[in-house]
Enzyme design. Structure first.
Site, mmCIF file in Angstrom:
data_model
loop_
_atom_site.group_PDB
_atom_site.id
_atom_site.type_symbol
_atom_site.label_atom_id
_atom_site.label_comp_id
_atom_site.label_asym_id
_atom_site.label_seq_id
_atom_site.Cartn_x
_atom_site.Cartn_y
_atom_site.Cartn_z
ATOM 1 C CG ASP A 1 40.315 53.603 3.062
ATOM 2 O OD1 ASP A 1 39.730 52.607 3.545
ATOM 3 O OD2 ASP A 1 39.706 54.527 2.473
ATOM 4 C CE LYS B 1 41.264 54.558 -1.067
ATOM 5 N NZ LYS B 1 40.043 54.391 -0.235
ATOM 6 C CE LYS C 1 41.789 57.092 2.214
ATOM 7 N NZ LYS C 1 40.413 57.580 2.474
ATOM 8 C CD GLU D 1 39.196 55.906 5.345
ATOM 9 O OE1 GLU D 1 40.293 56.498 5.250
ATOM 10 O OE2 GLU D 1 38.240 56.157 4.606
ATOM 11 C CG ASP E 1 34.645 55.638 4.214
ATOM 12 O OD1 ASP E 1 33.467 56.017 4.078
ATOM 13 O OD2 ASP E 1 35.479 55.733 3.279
ATOM 14 C CE LYS F 1 34.499 58.561 1.736
ATOM 15 N NZ LYS F 1 34.759 57.243 1.117
ATOM 16 C CB SER G 1 42.902 59.103 -0.893
ATOM 17 O OG SER G 1 42.663 57.726 -1.048
ATOM 18 N N GLY H 1 36.328 61.680 0.776
ATOM 19 C CA GLY H 1 36.024 62.079 -0.600
ATOM 20 C C GLY H 1 35.540 60.891 -1.398
HETATM 21 O O1 OSB Z 1 37.224 54.911 0.911
HETATM 22 O O2 OSB Z 1 37.627 56.990 0.861
HETATM 23 C C1 OSB Z 1 37.415 55.936 0.270
HETATM 24 C C2 OSB Z 1 37.946 56.501 -3.459
HETATM 25 C C3 OSB Z 1 37.053 55.609 -3.981
HETATM 26 C C4 OSB Z 1 36.313 54.837 -3.129
HETATM 27 C C5 OSB Z 1 36.454 54.943 -1.760
HETATM 28 C C6 OSB Z 1 37.344 55.848 -1.219
HETATM 29 C C7 OSB Z 1 38.126 56.623 -2.100
HETATM 30 C C8 OSB Z 1 39.159 57.540 -1.644
HETATM 31 C C9 OSB Z 1 39.435 58.740 -2.501
HETATM 32 O O3 OSB Z 1 39.838 57.342 -0.673
HETATM 33 C C10 OSB Z 1 38.979 59.996 -1.837
HETATM 34 C C11 OSB Z 1 39.055 61.183 -2.760
HETATM 35 O O4 OSB Z 1 40.165 61.632 -3.058
HETATM 36 O O5 OSB Z 1 38.006 61.685 -3.207
HETATM 37 MG MG MG Z 2 37.570 55.111 2.936
#
Ligand code: OSB
Ligand code: MG
Length: 387
Positions: free
Chosen positions: A206, A181, A179, A231, A256, A280, A153, A308
């Protein structure tokens, strides 16, 4: 494959003998991030980790509560979780005996909400049970894989070139899915350019709840880039607007934040709010709920993957065990320890192999050693709760 989703037939996580819980240690540990991580709701420079150690009969198990410091992902924070665990959950379980995970989950279920707080305790309990059984968590919960596929991510970057540098770096390391952001103002044009430079890769985005239905036109433009999924485009607690949006999108929506438990997952699938589910363990309240959602997704042939929360190696190791279940069919956000941290709290650190997989540990419990000296050196506060 047919997997029974009836809670009573989900793998029973049972210690060799009923466990009387003697003490719970709560520890806040701050690790700097190798680089800042920016998502639609904000930016982080360090991670305040909330680690839990549960003791029973001279043995201990480790868990992690994945809440962030501010209520920007969900309403929970490190502070609310500390309060709820110390003042409510711990007093309800310490000094009591539990014959299996289901009994612990049932005891915690009386308290409304606060899934990340509950999950922190369940993780420590399951690690403890697996250690007492001398088995890896993956085997205890019914895992079937020896290694799990992973993706990465990537946070929002100041320029597309800076983002592309990271895309190339992680592809070079073997990661199987990228992925990105996104947020309003850093979405369609960024995705278009990364897709132009990498026509073949497995790519997703995401939004962390940054859009509304008024943005449906903009989100539809993303259909042009062959994304694996979008996402959580809409509100963190929404299902109905996602269902409306999904009807107008070619690209699969993955939820999510909105999937806070088994019933919400069922409602999301029944209403067509998503076609893919992000799991999660913290967000859904622990292993029991995660196993039920896994069963639901298998039964309905819905693609599932492990998300994660920038966990330490302890939470990361639990994620690897969970992702070894048969229903996890897409690469998870389970990166190597060094994706975020120069040094992790476990030894050895979590590593991603050149084929973009993480090995499922075969040692007992979560499968790693906790580096107590390092942990101690980075601890901001700790307390030990007793019955
Ligand atoms: O939405 O998955 C998410 C990080 C911080 C808050 C929300 C998210 C995330 C990530 C990172 O996408 C996931 C990771 O590498 O642990
Ligand atoms: Mg997410």
């Amino acid at each position: 494959m047919r997997v029974d989703t009836n809670a009573s037939t989900v793998a029973r996580v049972t210690p060799p003998a009923p466990l009387r819980l003697d003490a719970l240690e709560l520890r806040l540990v701050r690790l700097p991030l190798l680089e800042p991580f920016e998502v639609s709701f904000g930016r982080m420079d360090s991670r305040l980790l909330f680690l839990l150690r549960l003791d029973a009969g001279g043995h201990s198990g480790w868990g992690e509560c994945v809440a962030f410091e501010a209520p920007l992902f969900s309403y929970e924070t490190v502070g609310t979780a500390l309060h709820v665990i110390r003042d409510h959950l711990a007093p309800a379980i310490l000094g009591r005996e539990f014959g299996d995970l289901a009994a612990l989950t049932a005891r915690l279920a009386a308290f409304k909400g606060h899934p990340m707080a509950k999950a922190g305790i369940e993780l420590a309990f399951v690690d403890l049970v697996a250690r007492l059984r001398g088995e890896p968590i993956a085997r205890v919960i019914g895992g079937v894989r020896h290694k799990v596929e992973v993706g990465v991510s990537l946070g929002i970057q100041p320029t597309v070139d800076a983002l592309d540098e990271r895309v190339k770096r992680y592809l070079g390391l073997g990661y199987r899915r990228i992925k990105l952001k996104i947020k309003p103002g850093a979405d369609v044009s960024v995705v278009a350019e990364i897709r132009r430079r990498h026509p073949q890769i497995l790519l997703s985005v995401d939004a962390n709840a940054a859009y509304t239905l008024a943005d449906a036109g903009l989100l539809r433009q993303l259909d042009a880039y062959d994304l694996l999924m979008i996402e959580q485009p809409l509100a963190h607690d929404d299902l109905l607007d996602h269902a409306r949006l999904q009807k107008d999108l070619k690209t699969a929506i993955c939820l999510d934040e909105s999937i806070t438990g088994h019933d919400r997952a069922r409602q999301a699938l029944d209403t067509g709010a998503c076609r893919i589910v992000n799991m999660k363990i913290g967000r859904v309240g622990g292993y029991s709920e995660a196993l039920r959602i896994h069963g639901l997704c298998v039964e309905r042939a819905v693609p599932l993957w492990c998300g994660g929360m920038m966990e330490s190696g302890i939470g990361r190791a639990h994620n690897v065990a969970l992702a070894s279940l048969p229903g996890f069919t897409l690469p998870g956000d389970i990166s190597a320890s060094r994706r975020y941290f120069e040094r992790d709290v476990i030894v050895p650190p979590v590593e991603v192999a050149a084929d973009g997989t993480v090995a499922v540990p075969t040692a007992a419990g979560h499968g790693f050693d906790v580096d107590l000296a390092f942990l101690e050196s980075r601890t901001e506060s700790s307390q030990r709760l007793r019955p």
